[in-house]
Design a protein around this motif. Sequence first.
Motif, PDB file in Angstrom:
ATOM      1  N   LYS A   1      -2.845   1.071  14.740  1.00  5.98           N
ATOM      2  CA  LYS A   1      -3.431   2.301  14.202  1.00  5.98           C
ATOM      3  C   LYS A   1      -4.884   2.454  14.620  1.00  5.98           C
TER       4      LYS A   1
ATOM      5  N   LEU B   1       0.851  -1.192   0.000  1.00 11.24           N
ATOM      6  CA  LEU B   1       0.000   0.000   0.000  1.00 11.24           C
ATOM      7  C   LEU B   1       0.887   1.242   0.000  1.00 11.24           C
TER       8      LEU B   1
ATOM      9  N   ARG C   1     -11.180  -4.329   8.703  1.00  6.10           N
ATOM     10  CA  ARG C   1     -10.346  -3.584   7.777  1.00  6.10           C
ATOM     11  C   ARG C   1      -8.914  -4.105   7.798  1.00  6.10           C
TER      12      ARG C   1
ATOM     13  N   HIS D   1      -5.264  -5.088   4.757  1.00  6.05           N
ATOM     14  CA  HIS D   1      -3.839  -5.269   5.020  1.00  6.05           C
ATOM     15  C   HIS D   1      -3.401  -6.722   4.885  1.00  6.05           C
TER      16      HIS D   1
ATOM     17  N   PRO E   1       3.683  -4.008  -5.517  1.00  6.03           N
ATOM     18  CA  PRO E   1       4.409  -2.926  -6.178  1.00  6.03           C
ATOM     19  C   PRO E   1       5.929  -3.093  -6.125  1.00  6.03           C
TER      20      PRO E   1
ATOM     21  N   MET F   1       6.761   6.525   9.706  1.00  3.16           N
ATOM     22  CA  MET F   1       6.214   5.881  10.905  1.00  3.16           C
ATOM     23  C   MET F   1       5.845   6.932  11.951  1.00  3.16           C
TER      24      MET F   1
ATOM     25  N   ARG G   1      -9.229   8.526   7.693  1.00  5.32           N
ATOM     26  CA  ARG G   1     -10.452   7.945   7.138  1.00  5.32           C
ATOM     27  C   ARG G   1     -11.163   7.092   8.169  1.00  5.32           C
TER      28      ARG G   1
ATOM     29  N   GLU H   1      -5.218   6.559   5.988  1.00  6.11           N
ATOM     30  CA  GLU H   1      -6.122   5.614   6.630  1.00  6.11           C
ATOM     31  C   GLU H   1      -6.496   6.068   8.052  1.00  6.11           C
ATOM     32  N   MET H   2      -5.545   6.684   8.747  1.00  9.19           N
ATOM     33  CA  MET H   2      -5.800   7.176  10.098  1.00  9.19           C
ATOM     34  C   MET H   2      -6.983   8.145  10.088  1.00  9.19           C
TER      35      MET H   2
ATOM     36  N   LEU I   1      -7.346   0.441  13.564  1.00  9.78           N
ATOM     37  CA  LEU I   1      -8.264   0.057  12.496  1.00  9.78           C
ATOM     38  C   LEU I   1      -9.170  -1.067  13.003  1.00  9.78           C
TER      39      LEU I   1
ATOM     40  N   ARG J   1      -4.705  -8.617   1.217  1.00  8.02           N
ATOM     41  CA  ARG J   1      -4.039  -8.092   0.032  1.00  8.02           C
ATOM     42  C   ARG J   1      -2.650  -8.732  -0.136  1.00  8.02           C
TER      43      ARG J   1
ATOM     44  N   MET K   1       2.824   8.794  10.963  1.00  4.77           N
ATOM     45  CA  MET K   1       1.618   7.995  11.151  1.00  4.77           C
ATOM     46  C   MET K   1       1.174   8.029  12.607  1.00  4.77           C
TER      47      MET K   1
ATOM     48  N   TYR L   1      -1.666   6.231   1.312  1.00  2.48           N
ATOM     49  CA  TYR L   1      -2.845   5.475   1.710  1.00  2.48           C
ATOM     50  C   TYR L   1      -2.752   5.107   3.185  1.00  2.48           C
ATOM     51  N   GLN L   2      -1.552   4.658   3.590  1.00  2.00           N
ATOM     52  CA  GLN L   2      -1.401   4.201   4.969  1.00  2.00           C
ATOM     53  C   GLN L   2      -1.506   5.340   5.971  1.00  2.00           C
ATOM     54  N   LEU L   3      -1.015   6.517   5.563  1.00  2.00           N
ATOM     55  CA  LEU L   3      -1.155   7.677   6.450  1.00  2.00           C
ATOM     56  C   LEU L   3      -2.604   8.139   6.466  1.00  2.00           C
TER      57      LEU L   3
END
Lengths: 353, 307
Positions: free
Chosen positions: B212, A128, B218, B223, B302, A185, A139, A136-137, B214, B226, A188, A132-134
């Motif tokens: 985090k 990701l 999710r 995570h 990626p 990190m 969102r 996500e917090m 989540l 995927r 984040m 996106y990973q940042l």
Amino acid sequence: MTSMEIKTGSAPSSRSGGDDSGALLDVRDLHVEFHTRDGVVKAVNGVNYNVSSGETLAVLGESGSGKSVTAQAIMGIVDMPPGKIPQGEILFRGQDMLKMSNEERRKIRGSKIAMIFQDALSSLNPVLSVGYQLGEMFRVHEGMSRKQAKAKAVELMERVKIPAAKDRVNDFPHQFSGGMRQRIMIAMALALEPDLIIADEPTTALDVTVQAQVMDLLAELQQEYNMGLILITHDLGVVADVADKIAVMYAGRIVETAPVHELYKRPAHPYTRGLLDSIPRLDQKGQELYAIKGLPPNLLHVPSGCPFNPRCPKAQDICRTEVPPLVPVTEQDGTDLPGRGSACHFWEETIHG
Amino acid sequence: MGRYVIRRLLQMIPVFIGSTFLIFFMVYALGDPVAALFGDKAPDPATAARIRHDLYLDQPLWKQYLHYMGQIFQGDFGTAFNGQKVTELLAAAYPVTLRLTLVAIVIELIVGVTLGVVSGLRRGRAVDSSVLILTLIVISVPTFVTGYVLQFLFGVKWDVIRPTVSPDAPFGELILPGIVLALVSLAYVTRLTRTSIAENVRADYVRTAVAKGLPRRRVITRHLLRNSLIPVITFIGTDIGSLMGGAIVTEKIFNIHGVGYQIYQGILRNNAPTVVGFVTILVIVFLLANLLVDLLYAVLDPRIRYA
């Protein structure tokens, strides 16, 4: 209860708990154990510590001393099972997080208490983008749209001084250098301006110059947001620069606590003394470097008495039978040394002798 | 990426030539197609010679091959013994097999991945063990057994479905054959997903995702899954290739007139044009499916970049 608190914060009677009244985080008599096929691993055995807003607590110890497990217990990310928290309290703003529901704890994670992990390459999701990973917090915790979140992510990356943040927001973790990844990190963890950040060896995977940059950045941001910081490390050099107070851990216990400079000047526990003596010094160039003999104890079979006794140069008979409690350390004449404590039967000789 | 695709496409040429020549060689080496054409009766030598001449069969093998290849690239796959154009057979058989493949893959993905995730997250518990045992049974029982048993139970005994598939082979009738066809691969998909999930669930980035704040859902879908699906996708990709090759056993059991059925008939009757024509197309499908998997890799991960 024979053990003492590191710093007796005012009783958290008021729920609102303003930033300055009482500790932000108060860990009381925390035990964590892991039930494995070989037996029960007692990783944390009665840890007490607290942190206030704007304060930095450094937790020091060897690998396997329980410092990371304590942090994970605070975050609520210990795998249960096999992990288990048989006793203890983790008060965050006066509320025991161990009694909260999973959903309540989830809402605290990331937004009120955030964690910075050691190895940013493996701790960031490789597939990701960092944006996106940042994002996500924002969102998840604030319900922002994808677009808003991305804009916030760019802002954050600028905040932690990543050059050309706008162009790099869609890059993937492997496309950044080690220092930049650690900044991500940090960004984040910082995203939702938490009250407390736990940094688990944030600079271990970095080279020395980058280490200094990252630590400076962390200290600067902590000042700015007036956050509490728990810095887990085994690097005494890092600690001296940024920490306010230190807790030294050994075999899942806190063996010594002290304000940062006092610890360096006058350690009150043979283990701390051993750690300090094993720092290479310029004025002792050419001499053999001191090392604490032996290995950290196997947590399946912690030695009876003081867990440090098999490695301690001062061990006596009492050390093999009785577990020393963490007692307040005083001057020779009995005057209080605020914030100081030692879990050694012979602390007086160690500090004054 | 573009360069990589071109390179891969160019690499396909020698593979294509080599494999088709082998097929060509083997089919023609097996027996005399002219004799097979006449079945049990012995052909009149003059007629046989004329047919041989018309079909280039009096030429050396390499000339026959070149001629055949030339015709293929003009869209002429020859004529089957019953006078039908092989292209017509292909056009009739491929859509049927495509539908069957689609049904099988969808079942594999949905059931296999779900079972894999559930058992992977509960590794070592009762759910996990029962899924493991179940997949072991499914892998051990050959397709023709599950095929006939399910056909008998659902089609004959309980009369839920038609025991055989009608010539148009609509999706509805392909569900049971699809399940039979999917079963073995499904077991592999389940096990692959399970292992992958169980391994990745301890990964640092999953711990970060939890830290985090989540929601669990999710963490798993965005995570964990995927990352864990990469090996599964590879397997599914190659499986599409082999399923498109026609499931000879399944198609035979349920009387589905797909690729497998045609090849089966072709081999049985030594009908060289049909067999070679179908297998040639199969080779192409297989090569393309493999390329697709490799490209999909780069999309999923990626870190993989093709220069």
